[in-house]
Design a protein around this motif. Structure first.
Motif, short mmCIF file in Angstrom:
data_model
loop_
_atom_site.label_atom_id
_atom_site.label_comp_id
_atom_site.label_asym_id
_atom_site.label_seq_id
_atom_site.Cartn_x
_atom_site.Cartn_y
_atom_site.Cartn_z
N ARG A 140 0.84 -1.19 0.00
CA ARG A 140 0.00 0.00 0.00
C ARG A 140 0.88 1.24 0.00
N LEU A 141 0.31 2.31 -0.55
CA LEU A 141 1.01 3.59 -0.61
C LEU A 141 0.23 4.60 0.20
N SER A 142 0.94 5.35 1.06
CA SER A 142 0.29 6.35 1.89
C SER A 142 1.08 7.65 1.82
N VAL A 143 0.39 8.72 1.44
CA VAL A 143 1.02 10.04 1.38
C VAL A 143 0.64 10.82 2.62
N GLN A 144 1.64 11.30 3.35
CA GLN A 144 1.39 12.04 4.58
C GLN A 144 2.31 13.25 4.61
N GLY A 145 1.75 14.38 4.24
CA GLY A 145 2.57 15.58 4.15
C GLY A 145 3.63 15.42 3.07
N ARG A 146 4.89 15.62 3.46
CA ARG A 146 5.99 15.47 2.51
C ARG A 146 6.47 14.02 2.41
N LYS A 147 5.89 13.12 3.20
CA LYS A 147 6.37 11.74 3.21
C LYS A 147 5.44 10.82 2.42
N VAL A 148 6.06 9.90 1.70
CA VAL A 148 5.33 8.88 0.96
C VAL A 148 5.81 7.52 1.44
N TYR A 149 4.89 6.73 1.99
CA TYR A 149 5.24 5.42 2.52
C TYR A 149 4.78 4.33 1.56
N LEU A 150 5.63 3.35 1.34
CA LEU A 150 5.30 2.15 0.56
C LEU A 150 5.49 0.97 1.49
N LEU A 151 4.37 0.41 1.94
CA LEU A 151 4.41 -0.61 2.99
C LEU A 151 3.67 -1.88 2.58
N PRO A 152 4.11 -3.04 3.08
CA PRO A 152 3.30 -4.26 2.90
C PRO A 152 1.94 -4.06 3.56
N ALA A 153 0.90 -4.50 2.91
CA ALA A 153 -0.45 -4.32 3.45
C ALA A 153 -0.63 -5.02 4.79
N VAL A 154 0.12 -6.09 5.04
CA VAL A 154 -0.02 -6.85 6.28
C VAL A 154 0.78 -6.23 7.43
N LEU A 155 1.57 -5.21 7.15
CA LEU A 155 2.36 -4.56 8.19
C LEU A 155 1.53 -3.43 8.79
N THR A 156 0.92 -3.70 9.95
CA THR A 156 0.01 -2.73 10.55
C THR A 156 0.27 -2.56 12.04
N LYS A 157 -0.06 -1.39 12.53
CA LYS A 157 0.06 -1.11 13.96
C LYS A 157 -0.94 -1.93 14.76
N GLU A 158 -2.15 -2.09 14.21
CA GLU A 158 -3.18 -2.78 14.97
C GLU A 158 -2.86 -4.26 15.20
N ALA A 159 -2.15 -4.89 14.25
CA ALA A 159 -1.77 -6.29 14.45
C ALA A 159 -0.83 -6.42 15.64
N ALA A 160 0.12 -5.51 15.75
CA ALA A 160 1.05 -5.54 16.89
C ALA A 160 0.32 -5.22 18.19
N LEU A 161 -0.66 -4.33 18.14
CA LEU A 161 -1.41 -3.99 19.35
C LEU A 161 -2.23 -5.17 19.87
N VAL A 162 -2.76 -5.97 18.97
CA VAL A 162 -3.47 -7.18 19.39
C VAL A 162 -2.55 -8.08 20.20
N GLU A 163 -1.30 -8.21 19.75
CA GLU A 163 -0.33 -9.03 20.47
C GLU A 163 0.01 -8.42 21.83
N VAL A 164 0.17 -7.11 21.90
CA VAL A 164 0.45 -6.46 23.18
C VAL A 164 -0.71 -6.65 24.14
N MET A 165 -1.94 -6.50 23.66
CA MET A 165 -3.10 -6.69 24.52
C MET A 165 -3.17 -8.11 25.06
N ARG A 166 -2.81 -9.08 24.21
CA ARG A 166 -2.80 -10.47 24.67
C ARG A 166 -1.79 -10.66 25.79
N ARG A 167 -0.60 -10.11 25.61
CA ARG A 167 0.44 -10.28 26.62
C ARG A 167 0.14 -9.52 27.91
N ALA A 168 -0.48 -8.35 27.76
CA ALA A 168 -0.76 -7.52 28.93
C ALA A 168 -2.05 -7.93 29.64
N GLY A 169 -2.83 -8.80 29.00
CA GLY A 169 -4.10 -9.19 29.59
C GLY A 169 -5.10 -8.05 29.58
#
Length: 210
Positions: A140-169
């Motif tokens: 996926r491509l995301s334009v944010q101000g002067r920055k342009v990100y090209l990232l794998p679609a599966v690389l997301t913040k929310e996926a990592a947060l699910v793991e943190v929530m699991r570990r933190a209970g």
């Protein structure tokens, strides 16, 4: 007050009141900094607290007590390998874009994604065609101000947060963000907050929990 130095020079700031609220929040809940910054870029920041968990590189790195969790990193790379095209192909796309002269900086972030920084915001061209081509290959491509990100679609913040929530209970998630790359994280939260400025505000993004 200064919260970040680059090459010894002050680079980012927050109000004293904000710093006190961060300290209060860290004492009241499991505070998890989440950023698209690389680990090295995140570690330049000092908010006056030492969270047990932090997420960097748009979910590619999960830090536990300041140390990267290698199992999480391996899981993320396995997902990318099976669900997205090669990074080398995306680097080639970035090189073609940079050849047009509007790109000031082109970087690969920890071998996970590519980002470009334009000389100025208005110089970023219409990239919808590029975005469509990348989407067909799991990126996926995301334009944010002067920055342009090209990232794998599966690389997301929310996926990592699910793991943190699991570990933190943790039973519930409250999240705050202003970036277009924060949308999935905010949508997944029971309570989401965004400021009245930034890319999400400019795009008019909203959600029932916002």
């Amino acid at each position: 007050m200064t919260v970040e130095h680059i090459d010894g020079q002050p680079a980012a700031f927050c109000t004293v009141r904000a710093a006190k609220l961060i300290a209060w929040l860290a004492a009241a809940a499991t505070l998890v900094p989440v950023t698209t910054r690389t680990r090295a870029q995140y570690e330049r920041i000092d908010l006056g607290v030492r969270p047990k968990f932090a997420i960097t590189t748009n979910g590619g790195q999960l830090l536990v007590d300041g140390c990267p969790d290698e199992d999480w990193a391996a899981l993320v790379r396995a997902r990318i390998d099976t669900q997205a095209g090669p990074l080398a192909d995306v680097q080639a796309v970035a090189e073609r874009l940079a050849a047009d002269g509007w790109v000031r900086v082109s970087r690969v972030a920890e071998g996970l994604f590519v980002y470009l920084v334009a000389h100025e915001r208005g110089a970023v061209p219409d990239l919808r065609g590029v975005a469509a081509d990348l989407a067909a290959d799991g990126w996926r491509l995301s334009v944010q101000g002067r920055k342009v990100y090209l990232l794998p679609a599966v690389l997301t913040k929310e996926a990592a947060l699910v793991e943190v929530m699991r570990r933190a209970g943790a039973a519930a998630l409250a999240a705050a963000g202003d970036s277009l790359l924060d949308r999935g994280m905010l949508a997944a939260a029971e309570l989401a907050v965004r400021p009245a400025h930034g890319e999400l505000h400019e795009s008019g993004w909203t959600w029932p929990n916002l």
